[in-house]
Design an enzyme around this catalytic site. Sequence first.
Site, PDB file in Angstrom:
ATOM      1  CB  CYS A 166      -1.015  -0.027   1.136  1.00 25.93           C
ATOM      2  SG  CYS A 166      -2.370   1.116   0.809  1.00 25.93           S
TER       3      CYS A 166
ATOM      4  CG  HIS B  94      -4.366  -2.823   2.871  1.00 21.70           C
ATOM      5  ND1 HIS B  94      -3.188  -2.804   3.576  1.00 21.70           N
ATOM      6  CD2 HIS B  94      -4.714  -1.529   2.699  1.00 21.70           C
ATOM      7  CE1 HIS B  94      -2.842  -1.550   3.830  1.00 21.70           C
ATOM      8  NE2 HIS B  94      -3.746  -0.758   3.306  1.00 21.70           N
TER       9      HIS B  94
ATOM     10  CD  GLU C  92      -2.048  -6.079   4.468  1.00 19.27           C
ATOM     11  OE1 GLU C  92      -2.074  -6.349   3.263  1.00 19.27           O
ATOM     12  OE2 GLU C  92      -2.056  -4.901   4.899  1.00 19.27           O
TER      13      GLU C  92
HETATM   14  C1  LIG Z   1      -2.520   3.893   2.202  1.00 18.29           C
HETATM   15  C2  LIG Z   1      -2.175   2.832   3.186  1.00 18.29           C
HETATM   16  O1  LIG Z   1      -1.062   2.384   3.304  1.00 18.29           O
HETATM   17  S1  LIG Z   1      -3.474   2.282   4.133  1.00 18.29           S
HETATM   18  C3  LIG Z   1      -2.657   1.778   5.593  1.00 18.29           C
HETATM   19  C4  LIG Z   1      -2.983   2.652   6.700  1.00 18.29           C
HETATM   20  N1  LIG Z   1      -4.171   2.196   7.350  1.00 18.29           N
HETATM   21  C5  LIG Z   1      -4.339   2.313   8.645  1.00 18.29           C
HETATM   22  O2  LIG Z   1      -3.507   2.841   9.327  1.00 18.29           O
HETATM   23  C6  LIG Z   1      -5.626   1.807   9.208  1.00 18.29           C
HETATM   24  C7  LIG Z   1      -5.598   1.829  10.696  1.00 18.29           C
HETATM   25  N2  LIG Z   1      -5.348   3.194  11.230  1.00 18.29           N
HETATM   26  C8  LIG Z   1      -6.312   3.933  11.799  1.00 18.29           C
HETATM   27  O3  LIG Z   1      -7.462   3.539  11.840  1.00 18.29           O
HETATM   28  C9  LIG Z   1      -5.928   5.278  12.374  1.00 18.29           C
HETATM   29  O4  LIG Z   1      -4.693   5.697  11.861  1.00 18.29           O
HETATM   30  C10 LIG Z   1      -5.888   5.263  13.919  1.00 18.29           C
HETATM   31  C11 LIG Z   1      -7.333   5.094  14.419  1.00 18.29           C
HETATM   32  C12 LIG Z   1      -5.026   4.130  14.445  1.00 18.29           C
HETATM   33  C13 LIG Z   1      -5.297   6.568  14.462  1.00 18.29           C
HETATM   34  O5  LIG Z   1      -5.915   7.656  13.826  1.00 18.29           O
HETATM   35  P1  LIG Z   1      -5.826   9.203  14.304  1.00 18.29           P
HETATM   36  O6  LIG Z   1      -6.063   9.286  15.775  1.00 18.29           O
HETATM   37  O7  LIG Z   1      -6.717   9.967  13.418  1.00 18.29           O
HETATM   38  O8  LIG Z   1      -4.379   9.630  13.931  1.00 18.29           O
HETATM   39  P2  LIG Z   1      -3.038   9.705  14.784  1.00 18.29           P
HETATM   40  O9  LIG Z   1      -2.773  11.131  15.072  1.00 18.29           O
HETATM   41  O10 LIG Z   1      -3.080   8.736  15.900  1.00 18.29           O
HETATM   42  O11 LIG Z   1      -1.945   9.241  13.697  1.00 18.29           O
HETATM   43  C14 LIG Z   1      -2.127   8.060  13.031  1.00 18.29           C
HETATM   44  C15 LIG Z   1      -0.816   7.622  12.459  1.00 18.29           C
HETATM   45  O12 LIG Z   1      -0.431   8.431  11.372  1.00 18.29           O
HETATM   46  C16 LIG Z   1       0.982   8.387  11.256  1.00 18.29           C
HETATM   47  N3  LIG Z   1       1.457   9.766  11.222  1.00 18.29           N
HETATM   48  C17 LIG Z   1       0.750  10.878  11.470  1.00 18.29           C
HETATM   49  N4  LIG Z   1       1.524  11.958  11.228  1.00 18.29           N
HETATM   50  C18 LIG Z   1       2.735  11.508  10.821  1.00 18.29           C
HETATM   51  C19 LIG Z   1       3.949  12.136  10.403  1.00 18.29           C
HETATM   52  N5  LIG Z   1       4.110  13.464  10.315  1.00 18.29           N
HETATM   53  N6  LIG Z   1       4.968  11.352  10.043  1.00 18.29           N
HETATM   54  C20 LIG Z   1       4.842  10.007  10.088  1.00 18.29           C
HETATM   55  N7  LIG Z   1       3.730   9.371  10.473  1.00 18.29           N
HETATM   56  C21 LIG Z   1       2.687  10.125  10.828  1.00 18.29           C
HETATM   57  C22 LIG Z   1       1.489   7.590  12.418  1.00 18.29           C
HETATM   58  O13 LIG Z   1       1.689   6.260  11.980  1.00 18.29           O
HETATM   59  C23 LIG Z   1       0.368   7.666  13.403  1.00 18.29           C
HETATM   60  O14 LIG Z   1       0.251   6.562  14.254  1.00 18.29           O
HETATM   61  P3  LIG Z   1       1.433   6.051  15.221  1.00 18.29           P
HETATM   62  O15 LIG Z   1       2.057   7.265  15.834  1.00 18.29           O
HETATM   63  O16 LIG Z   1       0.773   5.178  16.204  1.00 18.29           O
HETATM   64  O17 LIG Z   1       2.386   5.321  14.339  1.00 18.29           O
HETATM   65  N1  LIG Z   2      -6.656   2.478   5.050  1.00 21.06           N
HETATM   66  C1  LIG Z   2      -6.503   3.768   5.637  1.00 21.06           C
HETATM   67  C2  LIG Z   2      -6.390   4.846   4.627  1.00 21.06           C
HETATM   68  C3  LIG Z   2      -5.700   6.047   5.202  1.00 21.06           C
HETATM   69  O1  LIG Z   2      -4.334   6.051   4.824  1.00 21.06           O
HETATM   70  C4  LIG Z   2      -7.629   4.015   6.582  1.00 21.06           C
HETATM   71  O2  LIG Z   2      -8.791   4.026   6.161  1.00 21.06           O
HETATM   72  O3  LIG Z   2      -7.335   4.218   7.751  1.00 21.06           O
END
Ligand SMILES: CC(=O)SCCNC(=O)CCNC(=O)[C@H](O)C(C)(C)COP(=O)(O)OP(=O)(O)OC[C@H]1O[C@@H](n2cnc3c(N)ncnc32)[C@H](O)[C@@H]1OP(=O)(O)O
Ligand SMILES: N[C@@H](CCO)C(=O)O
Length: 311
Positions: free
Chosen positions: A142, A235, A237
Amino acid sequence: MPIKVPDTLPAKEVLANENIFVMDESRAYQQDIRPLRIAILNLMPTKETTESQILRLLGNTPLQVEIVLLHPRSHTSKNTSAQHLDMFYKTFDEIKRHRFDGLIITGAPVEQMDFEEVNYWEELKDIFEWSKTHVTSTLHICWASQAGLYYHFGVPKVALPEKCFGVFPHSINVPNIKLLRGFDEIFYVPHSRHTSVNREDIIVHEELDILSESEDSGVYLVATQDGKQIFVTGHSEYDPLSLKWEYERDVHKGMDIALPVNYFPKDDPSRTPPSTWRAHANLLFSNWLNYYVYQETPFDMEEHADYIYHI
Ligand SMILES: CC(=O)SCCNC(=O)CCNC(=O)[C@H](O)C(C)(C)COP(=O)(O)OP(=O)(O)OC[C@H]1O[C@@H](n2cnc3c(N)ncnc32)[C@H](O)[C@@H]1OP(=O)(O)O
Ligand SMILES: N[C@@H](CCO)C(=O)O
């Protein structure tokens, strides 16, 4: 297959309950074979969930696989405890002098930022560069596929008019590719992203092949011709309920989020969505491990011994 993980990693119990053969360190050392050494750079905030998802797929092979979990040193994780990271994870600095048979780099919810805004971008660039000389094959998932295509080939990431969200049919572009051995002509993959890569920006690179695409969700699988770099935009996985969890999370936040396409039975979010991609997810990971890692990697027991005793 025996995946070798630390004895107390929570994913071990999750997988043992599913009858997936997880071997603990003490037993693995009694087998007189060289395990494949796979590093997983876990960039997901939901790290424990991702550990189980990926280990479940790596578990579907007769090979012994030794897992090293990595997290970026330059990012302080909000959603995973420091204790979990200290117990089970290493950083790039700690492992960079070693060679790995395979590397998996996960997705990350940072796709709407410029790459350079991501606080671990410089560290990730070093890891991408290192992977060219120290890893037999790297699987990018992704966001990592977008980041890898950008770093290695300058392919830009583009914003989508609306989130690509659902489970989409995919077809195979190139026949008889080992990565897709056993795949049906049409197979399903979950996608959940606001950004994409354009096929026009990829086909100009002779060393890249687009192996699979979807009319609905675009480019899915891209590989370098030598198989050292594999880019997976979806995804595979994900668990059956991952998209449901993301959908409900966004509804709960009051966001304007459409239902995931082709997911809930009769588009009714109160009904339980079935998995329609699990078999192909297993094939993708076992084909990668077998044909791109195991059959390509040099057999170097000395380096392995060095690794065991020094990490
Ligand atoms: C396009 C893809 O690859 S899809 C894959 C991503 N999908 C997912 O992450 C799905 C699961 N994640 C989620 O549902 C959400 O991110 C949550 C619920 C865990 C947290 O969401 P929120 O509270 O809105 O955001 P939060 O402020 O905690 O930041 C989320 C993540 O963004 C990333 N992030 C945010 N800002 C930055 C930055 N400037 N640099 C690097 N990473 C960042 C981090 O990974 C952070 O989580 P971590 O500190 O635990 O690693
Ligand atoms: N798969 C992610 C997309 C955001 O990067 C989510 O819905 O949290």
